[in-house]
Design an enzyme around this catalytic site. Structure first.
Site, PDB file in Angstrom:
ATOM      1  N   ARG A   1       0.832  -1.209   0.000  1.00  0.00           N
ATOM      2  CA  ARG A   1       0.000   0.000   0.000  1.00  0.00           C
ATOM      3  C   ARG A   1       0.868   1.261   0.000  1.00  0.00           C
ATOM      4  NH1 ARG A   1      -4.626   0.122   4.342  1.00  0.00           N
ATOM      5  NH2 ARG A   1      -2.910   0.725   5.695  1.00  0.00           N
TER       6      ARG A   1
ATOM      7  N   LYS B   1      -2.813   6.304   1.140  1.00  0.00           N
ATOM      8  CA  LYS B   1      -2.694   6.734   2.539  1.00  0.00           C
ATOM      9  C   LYS B   1      -1.766   7.943   2.590  1.00  0.00           C
ATOM     10  CE  LYS B   1      -2.482   4.548   7.086  1.00  0.00           C
ATOM     11  NZ  LYS B   1      -3.766   4.996   7.609  1.00  0.00           N
TER      12      LYS B   1
ATOM     13  N   GLU C   1     -16.399   5.777   4.090  1.00  0.00           N
ATOM     14  CA  GLU C   1     -15.769   5.160   5.261  1.00  0.00           C
ATOM     15  C   GLU C   1     -16.009   5.937   6.533  1.00  0.00           C
ATOM     16  OE1 GLU C   1     -11.573   4.426   4.766  1.00  0.00           O
ATOM     17  OE2 GLU C   1     -11.360   6.104   3.403  1.00  0.00           O
TER      18      GLU C   1
HETATM   19  N1  PLP Z   1      -9.485   4.059   6.282  1.00  0.00           N
HETATM   20  C1  PLP Z   1      -8.667   5.070   6.653  1.00  0.00           C
HETATM   21  C2  PLP Z   1      -8.950   6.428   6.167  1.00  0.00           C
HETATM   22  C3  PLP Z   1      -7.565   4.783   7.500  1.00  0.00           C
HETATM   23  O1  PLP Z   1      -6.769   5.763   7.895  1.00  0.00           O
HETATM   24  C4  PLP Z   1      -7.351   3.478   7.936  1.00  0.00           C
HETATM   25  C5  PLP Z   1      -6.202   3.160   8.772  1.00  0.00           C
HETATM   26  O2  PLP Z   1      -5.190   2.714   8.304  1.00  0.00           O
HETATM   27  C6  PLP Z   1      -8.224   2.473   7.503  1.00  0.00           C
HETATM   28  C7  PLP Z   1      -9.278   2.804   6.682  1.00  0.00           C
HETATM   29  C8  PLP Z   1      -8.008   1.055   7.903  1.00  0.00           C
HETATM   30  O3  PLP Z   1      -6.974   0.451   7.177  1.00  0.00           O
HETATM   31  P1  PLP Z   1      -6.136  -0.732   7.789  1.00  0.00           P
HETATM   32  O4  PLP Z   1      -7.090  -1.777   8.204  1.00  0.00           O
HETATM   33  O5  PLP Z   1      -5.251  -1.180   6.696  1.00  0.00           O
HETATM   34  O6  PLP Z   1      -5.392  -0.158   8.934  1.00  0.00           O
HETATM   35  C1  COI Z   2      -4.485   3.066  11.300  1.00  0.00           C
HETATM   36  O1  COI Z   2      -5.459   2.424  11.615  1.00  0.00           O
HETATM   37  O2  COI Z   2      -3.346   2.566  11.204  1.00  0.00           O
HETATM   38  C2  COI Z   2      -4.559   4.460  11.002  1.00  0.00           C
HETATM   39  O3  COI Z   2      -3.704   4.926  10.302  1.00  0.00           O
HETATM   40  C3  COI Z   2      -5.637   5.234  11.576  1.00  0.00           C
HETATM   41  C4  COI Z   2      -5.251   6.609  12.038  1.00  0.00           C
HETATM   42  C5  COI Z   2      -4.494   6.623  13.314  1.00  0.00           C
HETATM   43  C6  COI Z   2      -4.708   7.469  10.985  1.00  0.00           C
END
Ligand code: PLP
Ligand code: COI
Length: 339
Positions: free
Chosen positions: A80, A183, A219
């Site tokens: 990612r 991200k 989301e």
């Molecule tokens: N959506 C956003 C905007 C996020 O910042 C995060 C955190 O990383 C997620 C979703 C969840 O992603 P992940 O499960 O890969 O941490």
């Molecule tokens: C995560 O779940 O890793 C995130 O990045 C969420 C937030 C702290 C930005």
């Protein structure tokens, strides 16, 4: 092991022993460096500061009963970050460099990896920024990749208890063909006003809708969204949301548990029909949703009728955390032990 009240940890910054850094200069990545400083020295015309050339990741390490340190799906985070770098034209971090950095920073801060059974974990924050100077709008030619770690507890202070959320139709986090699936820092800057207003009004997060039609759920603040009904796990399909690694894992676990899985647009009105709902992410793990207020219409969707997490969300949460902490078999090969 550090003398920390592990069970009382929240999701907050604290200093740990070391971080690691690596610079991309003259078209190549240098050696990984270790630092005990929390500061970086940066050119005032760095593209990260002016034009938002910045991406980050969030992943976790967990301690199992035997004391091993377990990383969850780190290759997905690397992939990612690579996509984010590509999307905003930054130098990509090679997979081996990423792995070396993660392993090293975790080992150097081993005493901060919370003990098994505390519900806490080590949050790992890789960061990639344009560090070279530019005044014209152009990608930098120098980059910094850095990783720090912090021991953390639950992202939402309630832990595994339903939280309320609100739908903000008057703010968008990401444009339909923009950077929502990456991200990158700009998405978070764009989410701050809605998020802080939600907090001020007593809600844990703001739920963003698709920016084009304002009809479908995108989301839930810094997490993906899912709903459950008729033995089906339903989660939004959208080009402007972050592809969550937690959500991907939950879809697999739901399937393993015999649920149907649907990834498709989720209209706001469908909230009425959900038996359970949750926000999911690395930081949030699963945060069950109690009720959701549509701030524009004033309509309230009550999802958890009794104030408790639903049975399927609970099972998913227990399976996921069980795999992460090493109490449930890792059938899908999601775990890497830090040697
Ligand atoms: N959506 C956003 C905007 C996020 O910042 C995060 C955190 O990383 C997620 C979703 C969840 O992603 P992940 O499960 O890969 O941490
Ligand atoms: C995560 O779940 O890793 C995130 O990045 C969420 C937030 C702290 C930005």
């Amino acid at each position: 092991m550090k003398d920390i009240n592990w069970k009382e940890l929240s999701f907050a910054y604290q200093k740990t022993n070391y971080n690691v850094r690596c610079y991309f200069r003259n078209g190549e990545w240098g050696e990984l460096e270790t630092s005990s400083s929390e500061y970086i020295n940066i050119h005032m015309a760095a593209t990260a500061l002016h034009y938002g050339q910045e991406a980050f990741e969030g992943m976790k390490a967990f301690r199992d009963k035997k004391g091993n340190i377990r990383l969850f799906r780190w290759e997905d985070n690397w992939q990612r970050m690579k996509n984010s770098a590509e999307g905003i034209m930054m130098a990509e971090v090679p997979k081996e460099k990423f792995k070396e950095a993660i392993m090293k920073v975790v080992k150097l801060n081993e005493e901060y990896v919370p003990p098994h059974g505390t519900g806490a974990s080590l949050y790992i924050r890789p960061l990639l920024i344009g560090s070279g100077p530019r005044v014209g709008v152009k990608p930098a030619d120098e980059y910094l990749f850095a990783v720090f770690v912090i021991p953390v507890g639950p992202y939402f202070k309630e832990g595994f208890k339903p939280v309320d959320m609100q739908i903000a139709k008057d703010y968008d986090r990401a444009a339909p063909q923009g950077t929502g699936r990456l991200k990158v820092g700009g998405n978070y800057a764009a989410s701050l006003r809605a998020g802080e207003r939600a907090h001020d009004e007593g809600y844990a997060a703001s739920i963003f809708l698709d920016a084009k039609e304002k009809k479908y759920i995108d989301e839930a603040g810094p997490a993906n969204f899912f709903g459950i009904k008729d033995n089906t796990y339903i989660t939004p399909k959208s080009e402007s949301i972050l592809p969550s690694i937690t959500n991907k894992s939950l879809m697999q676990l739901a399937e393993d548990m015999g649920l149907k899985v649907e990834r498709r647009p989720v209209p706001v009105e469908e909230l009425e029909t959900f038996e359970e709902a949750g926000a999911c992410g690395t930081a949030a793990v699963i945060s069950p949703v109690g009720k959701i207020l549509d701030r524009t219409s004033g309509k309230e969707y009550v999802i958890s009728k009794d104030g408790n997490p639903g049975p399927i969300s609970t099972k998913l949460f227990e399976r996921l955390q069980g795999i992460q902490y090493g109490d449930v078999e890792d059938k899908h090969g999601w775990i890497t032990i830090v040697e």
